[in-house]
Design a protein around this motif. Structure first.
Motif, PDB file in Angstrom:
ATOM      1  N   ALA A 110      54.496  38.361  36.430  1.00  0.00           N
ATOM      2  CA  ALA A 110      54.475  39.064  37.718  1.00  0.00           C
ATOM      3  C   ALA A 110      53.317  40.044  37.825  1.00  0.00           C
ATOM      4  O   ALA A 110      52.758  40.226  38.906  1.00  0.00           O
ATOM      5  N   VAL A 111      52.963  40.698  36.731  1.00  0.00           N
ATOM      6  CA  VAL A 111      51.876  41.681  36.813  1.00  0.00           C
ATOM      7  C   VAL A 111      50.512  41.086  36.483  1.00  0.00           C
ATOM      8  O   VAL A 111      49.481  41.719  36.732  1.00  0.00           O
ATOM      9  N   GLN A 112      50.486  39.878  35.964  1.00  0.00           N
ATOM     10  CA  GLN A 112      49.199  39.257  35.638  1.00  0.00           C
ATOM     11  C   GLN A 112      48.329  38.985  36.870  1.00  0.00           C
ATOM     12  O   GLN A 112      47.132  39.291  36.842  1.00  0.00           O
ATOM     13  N   PRO A 113      48.860  38.415  37.965  1.00  0.00           N
ATOM     14  CA  PRO A 113      47.977  38.154  39.111  1.00  0.00           C
ATOM     15  C   PRO A 113      47.297  39.387  39.686  1.00  0.00           C
ATOM     16  O   PRO A 113      46.079  39.357  39.916  1.00  0.00           O
ATOM     17  N   PRO A 114      48.014  40.504  39.919  1.00  0.00           N
ATOM     18  CA  PRO A 114      47.279  41.651  40.442  1.00  0.00           C
ATOM     19  C   PRO A 114      46.308  42.250  39.426  1.00  0.00           C
ATOM     20  O   PRO A 114      45.264  42.790  39.807  1.00  0.00           O
ATOM     21  N   THR A 115      46.638  42.135  38.145  1.00  0.00           N
ATOM     22  CA  THR A 115      45.714  42.602  37.109  1.00  0.00           C
ATOM     23  C   THR A 115      44.431  41.785  37.154  1.00  0.00           C
ATOM     24  O   THR A 115      43.322  42.333  37.164  1.00  0.00           O
ATOM     25  N   ASN A 116      44.573  40.459  37.193  1.00  0.00           N
ATOM     26  CA  ASN A 116      43.399  39.589  37.255  1.00  0.00           C
ATOM     27  C   ASN A 116      42.679  39.710  38.591  1.00  0.00           C
ATOM     28  O   ASN A 116      41.454  39.600  38.652  1.00  0.00           O
ATOM     29  N   ALA A 117      43.438  39.944  39.669  1.00  0.00           N
ATOM     30  CA  ALA A 117      42.809  40.137  40.978  1.00  0.00           C
ATOM     31  C   ALA A 117      41.932  41.381  40.981  1.00  0.00           C
ATOM     32  O   ALA A 117      40.870  41.399  41.611  1.00  0.00           O
ATOM     33  N   ALA A 118      42.357  42.419  40.263  1.00  0.00           N
ATOM     34  CA  ALA A 118      41.529  43.632  40.170  1.00  0.00           C
ATOM     35  C   ALA A 118      40.215  43.324  39.460  1.00  0.00           C
ATOM     36  O   ALA A 118      39.154  43.803  39.864  1.00  0.00           O
ATOM     37  N   LEU A 119      40.289  42.523  38.396  1.00  0.00           N
ATOM     38  CA  LEU A 119      39.056  42.106  37.722  1.00  0.00           C
ATOM     39  C   LEU A 119      38.181  41.265  38.654  1.00  0.00           C
ATOM     40  O   LEU A 119      36.956  41.409  38.674  1.00  0.00           O
ATOM     41  N   ALA A 120      38.822  40.372  39.408  1.00  0.00           N
ATOM     42  CA  ALA A 120      38.066  39.517  40.332  1.00  0.00           C
ATOM     43  C   ALA A 120      37.407  40.347  41.429  1.00  0.00           C
ATOM     44  O   ALA A 120      36.254  40.108  41.795  1.00  0.00           O
ATOM     45  N   ARG A 121      38.141  41.336  41.953  1.00  0.00           N
ATOM     46  CA  ARG A 121      37.581  42.216  42.982  1.00  0.00           C
ATOM     47  C   ARG A 121      36.386  42.996  42.436  1.00  0.00           C
ATOM     48  O   ARG A 121      35.352  43.117  43.080  1.00  0.00           O
ATOM     49  N   LEU A 148      46.299  32.194  40.998  1.00  0.00           N
ATOM     50  CA  LEU A 148      47.104  33.362  41.354  1.00  0.00           C
ATOM     51  C   LEU A 148      46.260  34.612  41.539  1.00  0.00           C
ATOM     52  O   LEU A 148      46.573  35.450  42.392  1.00  0.00           O
ATOM     53  N   ALA A 149      45.179  34.745  40.786  1.00  0.00           N
ATOM     54  CA  ALA A 149      44.268  35.880  40.996  1.00  0.00           C
ATOM     55  C   ALA A 149      43.621  35.785  42.376  1.00  0.00           C
ATOM     56  O   ALA A 149      43.395  36.799  43.039  1.00  0.00           O
ATOM     57  N   PHE A 150      43.358  34.570  42.823  1.00  0.00           N
ATOM     58  CA  PHE A 150      42.791  34.348  44.161  1.00  0.00           C
ATOM     59  C   PHE A 150      43.834  34.570  45.253  1.00  0.00           C
ATOM     60  O   PHE A 150      43.576  35.225  46.255  1.00  0.00           O
ATOM     61  N   ALA A 151      45.046  34.023  45.049  1.00  0.00           N
ATOM     62  CA  ALA A 151      46.062  34.018  46.102  1.00  0.00           C
ATOM     63  C   ALA A 151      46.778  35.352  46.278  1.00  0.00           C
ATOM     64  O   ALA A 151      47.121  35.724  47.408  1.00  0.00           O
ATOM     65  N   ALA A 152      47.039  36.066  45.191  1.00  0.00           N
ATOM     66  CA  ALA A 152      47.858  37.287  45.278  1.00  0.00           C
ATOM     67  C   ALA A 152      47.324  38.302  46.284  1.00  0.00           C
ATOM     68  O   ALA A 152      48.103  38.825  47.096  1.00  0.00           O
ATOM     69  N   GLY A 181      33.673  40.308  41.491  1.00  0.00           N
ATOM     70  CA  GLY A 181      33.295  39.379  42.550  1.00  0.00           C
ATOM     71  C   GLY A 181      33.516  37.922  42.166  1.00  0.00           C
ATOM     72  O   GLY A 181      33.085  37.029  42.875  1.00  0.00           O
ATOM     73  N   SER A 182      34.206  37.687  41.045  1.00  0.00           N
ATOM     74  CA  SER A 182      34.393  36.314  40.566  1.00  0.00           C
ATOM     75  C   SER A 182      35.804  36.109  40.031  1.00  0.00           C
ATOM     76  O   SER A 182      36.198  36.744  39.049  1.00  0.00           O
ATOM     77  N   VAL A 183      36.531  35.199  40.663  1.00  0.00           N
ATOM     78  CA  VAL A 183      37.844  34.816  40.153  1.00  0.00           C
ATOM     79  C   VAL A 183      37.693  34.155  38.786  1.00  0.00           C
ATOM     80  O   VAL A 183      38.510  34.350  37.883  1.00  0.00           O
ATOM     81  N   TRP A 184      36.636  33.385  38.620  1.00  0.00           N
ATOM     82  CA  TRP A 184      36.438  32.649  37.362  1.00  0.00           C
ATOM     83  C   TRP A 184      36.139  33.588  36.204  1.00  0.00           C
ATOM     84  O   TRP A 184      36.628  33.382  35.094  1.00  0.00           O
TER      85      TRP A 184
END
Length: 146
Positions: A18-29, A85-89, A32-35
Motif C-alpha cells: 500500500a505504501v510502495q506506490p506513493p513512495t515510488n511516485a515521489a521518486l518518479a515526481r 502503480l507508481a504511474f497510476a497512484a 521525472g522518470s517512472v522507470w
C-alpha cells in the motif's frame, strides 16, 4: 511456526504494498522518470535481499538450475507492477489504484487456481469464491466512481 505468523507477515506485506506506490511516485515526481523510480525501488530491494541471503540463507545459485523457464519471469511482473502503480497512484489515487490491482490479482488467482497453473494445486471454483471476487470487483467500480 505459530499459526498467526504467516497471517501477520501477509498483513505487513500488504501494508508495504500500500505504501510502495506513493513512495515510488515521489521518486518518479522528483526524477521525472517512472522507470528510474522503479529501478531505484528494485535496486534497494535487491540490496536488502542480497544482504539477508548472504547473512541467513546462502542457498547456492546452482539450486536454480531446475527451475522452469516461466519461473524466471517474476522480476518482470514485479517491475511492471511497480512502474504501473507508481504511474497510476498519483493519477487515480492510491485507494482506486490498489483496489483495481487487487481485483485484477484476484481474477487472475481464480484462473490460476482453477487450472493449477504455475505449479500450484488445482482449487475448484465455488459460489463463495466467485462471490468474493465479485464483491471486490464491485468495490473497485465503487472506488473508481466515488
Amino acid at each position: 511456526m505459530p499459526s498467526f505468523l504467516p497471517l501477520l507477515l501477509v498483513v505487513l506485506a500488504g501494508v508495504g504494498v500500500a505504501v510502495q506506490p506513493p513512495t515510488n511516485a515521489a521518486l518518479a515526481r522528483t526524477s521525472g522518470s517512472v522507470w528510474l523510480a522503479a529501478l531505484v525501488s528494485f535496486a534497494t530491494g535487491m540490496a536488502v535481499l542480497v544482504t539477508v541471503w548472504a547473512a541467513a540463507d546462502r542457498t547456492p545459485l546452482s539450486a536454480l538450475r531446475g527451475a522452469p523457464w516461466w519461473a524466471w519471469l517474476g522480476g518482470v511482473y514485479g517491475a511492471a507492477f511497480v512502474a504501473a502503480l507508481a504511474f497510476a497512484a498519483p493519477r487515480l489515487g492510491l485507494a482506486v489504484t490498489l483496489t483495481i490491482a487487487v481485483a485484477s490479482q484476484l481474477v487472475t488467482a481464480l484462473v490460476v487456481d482453477r487450472f493449477g497453473w504455475l505449479g500450484l494445486p488445482q482449487q475448484p471454483l465455488s459460489p463463495a469464491r466467485l462471490g468474493g471476487v465479485a464483491l471486490v470487483l464491485a468495490g473497485a467500480l465503487l472506488m473508481r466512481r466515488g
